[in-house]
Design a protein around this motif. Structure first.
Motif, short mmCIF file in Angstrom:
data_model
loop_
_atom_site.label_atom_id
_atom_site.label_comp_id
_atom_site.label_asym_id
_atom_site.label_seq_id
_atom_site.Cartn_x
_atom_site.Cartn_y
_atom_site.Cartn_z
N GLY A 31 0.80 -1.23 0.00
CA GLY A 31 0.00 0.00 0.00
C GLY A 31 0.82 1.27 0.00
O GLY A 31 0.30 2.36 0.24
N SER A 32 2.12 1.14 -0.27
CA SER A 32 2.98 2.34 -0.23
C SER A 32 3.50 2.67 -1.62
O SER A 32 3.38 1.88 -2.56
CB SER A 32 4.16 2.12 0.71
N LEU A 33 4.11 3.84 -1.70
CA LEU A 33 4.54 4.38 -2.98
C LEU A 33 5.98 4.90 -2.86
O LEU A 33 6.28 5.65 -1.92
CB LEU A 33 3.61 5.54 -3.34
N LYS A 78 4.48 1.63 -7.00
CA LYS A 78 3.41 1.43 -6.01
C LYS A 78 3.32 -0.06 -5.69
O LYS A 78 3.25 -0.89 -6.61
CB LYS A 78 2.11 1.93 -6.63
N ALA A 79 3.37 -0.39 -4.42
CA ALA A 79 3.38 -1.80 -4.02
C ALA A 79 2.01 -2.24 -3.55
O ALA A 79 1.47 -1.67 -2.60
CB ALA A 79 4.41 -2.00 -2.91
N ASN A 118 2.34 6.99 1.64
CA ASN A 118 1.12 6.21 1.48
C ASN A 118 0.66 6.29 0.01
O ASN A 118 0.64 7.37 -0.57
CB ASN A 118 0.03 6.79 2.39
N ALA A 119 0.32 5.14 -0.57
CA ALA A 119 -0.08 5.15 -1.98
C ALA A 119 -1.48 5.70 -2.18
O ALA A 119 -1.94 5.87 -3.30
CB ALA A 119 0.03 3.75 -2.56
N ILE A 176 -1.34 8.60 -8.98
CA ILE A 176 0.02 8.74 -8.46
C ILE A 176 0.26 10.19 -8.05
O ILE A 176 0.92 10.45 -7.04
CB ILE A 176 1.04 8.25 -9.52
N LEU A 177 -0.30 11.13 -8.77
CA LEU A 177 -0.10 12.53 -8.40
C LEU A 177 -0.83 12.85 -7.11
O LEU A 177 -0.30 13.54 -6.23
CB LEU A 177 -0.58 13.45 -9.54
#
Lengths: 399, 399, 399
Positions: free
Chosen positions: A232-234, A312-313, A375-376, B117-118
């Motif tokens: 859930g992270s970026l 992004k995971a 945080n994504a 993503i932005l």
């Protein structure tokens, strides 16, 4: 929004199996410059995957190029032969070492010399030399002969062989452990995680050993990094100023499986599934710009220098990267608190570059308190419907 | 005597306009290896000219190569962005700095990422991001739109923009002046004239910064020189042992105009004007060897390594040269008192190399009391009729 | 056993005569990459042979590449011209020096400039310049004119010229002898035998100067070695881990004759003479692997990196080798007491690599008490019938 077209600027590459038996396999990634013109700079680089079961050994093979070896999972003893010396190292996950070109399979070399030269060299009759050094070594290979007969010459040799408990104990004597070693040795392994991460927060960690930090990486001008992104992270948008980065997915649960194959033709198929297809050609062309590539495990991809990227995971993600042309590379982030080149733009220039006023831009940039990893999902607003089938990770890049 | 055929060994090159508006332009010289086989060694080098009016700014552009920036005339503030730092320098004529690869136009990069993503990267809703960072920036560009519409995509962006007095004052804060800095800094500008000239007399001055003198030039293995030749003077015949030199004419009066275009086909036209045409083909072929190229302002020319050259100035002349493969280069003069390799030849070898006796050769060599630069007219004898229309300078070379 | 097929992996190369007169000659080896795809890495390297009678001089010629000059036999005075300096060295066998690119034939350069520039440069009338520096120098060349007329322009110049006793005495003044100089000077000659041999016993001696030992060899990344193998001796099987080695035969009795030509088509002819021809095609194919190439004097051959080789001398043999890509090269022997990589293999791995048991392998390896060089006939057993016609040496390699 789910654009999925794969761009040529973000090439995926395929593996070819060089050797395979019950004990493991060796696979070679296709030539980078075969895949794409923009990878011409990588024409002197190849990626190899070694995978084997416990209690086996990779016998010495011919290598005519320098190697950077990284252990993705498991443990191993590595033995490096020199004319008057032998060094053995106890390797574990993250251990990395440069191996110089010039290893050889001694048995196969000797078998090509003629009788006279072998008799003089070993000062012994040919029959004994043949029996002790040359005859095909059949003790362990009988059961694989039928398989091997179908292959070409280079695959007929024993490459990955089982070891007995006694042999392993013998090999384990006197080995050195890399974990106690400094990162700056010229010939001993170093661990990617032996230094503090260059970026770290609750969303991920970024370890990197550069040519400036380690003499082994200087001649080849390569960096090696290990990037962990939490589910859930970026990894925030950024680009490398000089380095071309070859990235592989390191999925521990799959037992040393580095990379994989990918059907080149799926680009067309995916378009058919694209919900936005009906918006007409113009919209699709715009899509090409705003795409994200949904990659699966076993992929290898290349990030060209200057090419912006975000990762992004969808589940915990562990990436290994090799950066070519690494010297003096800078990683420039486009969002986040630190290392953000947008934040460094002079105030009067900011409003010339962007449509907003200086105040609007600064206020917007301050919204993201995190640096490097975040945080994504934006934290400030209602979330939309969560996508049901998530890939392991998505790469989001631009060009 | 007025031979004018341009030889292939002395290539002239043409510029292509990358961007142009009322504030200035950016022009790129054609690829060196496109022009001539003997320039293949320069295939990784390009020459760019930036020219702009006062009170304007070049906005950040993508650069995927290292730059050596030299200010030919005027004053400028240069700002170099790094992830956690920003350096501004107050530049003036002769200031030189290496800029590493990896600059980007941040607005254009960001506009290619997708919504999700932005939003996550800036932790903000897409509407605000679009308004503040992405929307086309129309404040200053409206009046140029009709012009830009006729051009391709890359020229649609704002590249050279006017600055208000307030913006200039803001930019001028905290900048560093290069003039006080040492020539040996790894990242700050240095001035080509900050050291004593390597050659100097009343006919001209020759300033040069080599990789040995400045760490910024070491990686690229380039020297930069600035050569002033007084009206009616001659840079004596010489050759560079290793360096290929790219030379541009720096004419201050023409306000930052580095170089220019040249019609490839004029070679044929000139022949028609040649008064010696009638001497028959054999004479013309000999002319090709004894030619001199009459160059006009705005020319760029390349002097290959080992290629002998002399430069005669019909009016005060100011040249800027970039020497590729500069390390350990020697400039060997063929006439004049100092640095004259002919003078270094062993006495007994002199008369084997040349037709005269040792005494005749030594006496002849002593006639030229000057070194490096000299009067373009021999001082000992009656002058012929002066040519009525003089070009800015002539290059006289041999092969 | 007398297999004779020449393998592509072991290319022989041919010379082209650049200049020849009664005093000597200059020959240039064909381009390495013309001869074989596997020599592509050598495309920027050429081999030149200079040979001349006593009391002659090579006049200055144009050189646009760096030289590594090695004296194979005889004595010479070498003069290196620099803009403000001249160094002369008294050279003898084994003396080696790097000469930078950029030498020129000054007379031929000057003759291409036009009248005006020459008059201004030498501050003298053209008639005198023409008489003293430019007119064709006919004193010594009259008798060779008919020969030269048949050749192209570049061979018309005087290149190797006789010297009078007085001229030689004049040249001999102030020269420096290389024999007293340290091996580590940046610009003075060093002797290949100035250091102890790296390998030496009663069967041969191996001298080597590597880039690590001598700064002159660092930029070019080349090693130079001199290998003496006694009649009836063998340089034991080995391979270079990184270096590609260009080897020439130095036969002193033949007065500076480095190398020679070899008919490319003899491979086919030899097959016809081959006594084992009748054994059928399968046997011949096997022969290709177990061949030995019987080379004669005047051969130049190339040993690719990682390529195993052994050299057997039928009479005293003196070889000169240039190793390209020399940095960090290791010479790995496959037999003999020292530097033997087989001896370094872990005990448990030995019996996985070879068919014999550890005890059998170790016992066999101990039979050869010598290191690096050994008797070319095994000492333990009856000799077969000696071959009647021995070549100077045989190369025995594998692949």
């Amino acid at each position: 929004m789910a654009a999925t077209t794969i761009k040529a600027s973000f090439p995926l590459l395929m593996f070819q199996t060089l050797f395979e038996n019950d004990n493991g396999h060796i696979r070679l990634l296709q030539k980078f410059d075969e895949r794409s013109k923009i990878l011409e700079n990588l024409q002197n680089y190849r990626l190899l995957e070694y995978k084997s079961k416990p209690h086996t050994i990779f016998l010495p093979q011919q290598t005519d190029a320098d190697f950077i070896l990284v252990v993705l999972s498991g443990k191993a003893i590595l033995t490096v032969l020199e004319p008057n010396d032998r060094n053995s190292f106890n390797l574990e996950r993250g251990d990395t070492i440069k191996l110089p070109a010039g290893s050889q399979n001694q048995q196969s070399i000797l078998s090509e010399f003629n009788k006279n030269i072998l008799e003089a060299s070993f000062n012994t009759g040919y029959e004994e030399i043949e029996k002790v050094l040359l005859e095909e070594h059949d003790k362990e290979t009988q059961h694989r002969r039928s398989l091997r007969d179908k292959r070409d010459h280079s695959q007929e040799e024993d490459v990955i062989v089982k070891l007995s408990r006694g042999q392993i104990e013998e090999l384990s004597k006197n080995e050195k452990s890399s974990s106690k070693k400094s990162v700056s040795s010229e010939s001993e392994p170093f661990n990617l995680r032996s230094r503090n991460p260059v970026y770290s927060n609750k969303f991920g960690r970024f370890f990197e050993i550069t040519p400036e930090k380690n003499p082994q990486l200087q001649d080849l001008n390569v960096f090696v990094n290990s990037v962990e992104i939490k589910e859930g992270s970026l990894l925030l948008p950024h680009y490398n100023s000089r380095a071309i980065v070859i990235v592989t997915v390191n999925d521990e649960n799959r037992d040393f499986e580095l990379v994989g194959q990918r059907n080149e033709n799926q680009q067309g198929q995916r378009k058919e599934d694209d919900e936005e297809e009906e918006q007409g050609e113009e919209e699709i062309n715009k899509q090409v710009k705003n795409y994200k590539a949904k990659l699966s495990r076993e992929d290898v991809f290349v990030i060209p220098a200057g090419h912006p990227v975000a990762i992004k995971a969808s589940s915990n993600l562990d990436l290994l990267g090799f950066g070519i042309n690494a010297k003096n590379n800078q990683r420039n982030f486009l969002a986040g608190g630190e290392d953000n080149v947008i934040g460094q733009i002079h105030q009067p220039v900011k409003e010339l570059v962007f449509p907003g006023s200086v105040q609007e831009i600064d206020r917007l940039l301050e919204n993201q308190k995190q640096s490097h990893f975040a945080n994504a999902q934006p934290e400030h607003r209602e979330r939309g419907i969560h996508e049901t089938r998530d890939p392991l990770y998505s790469i989001l890049d631009a060009f």
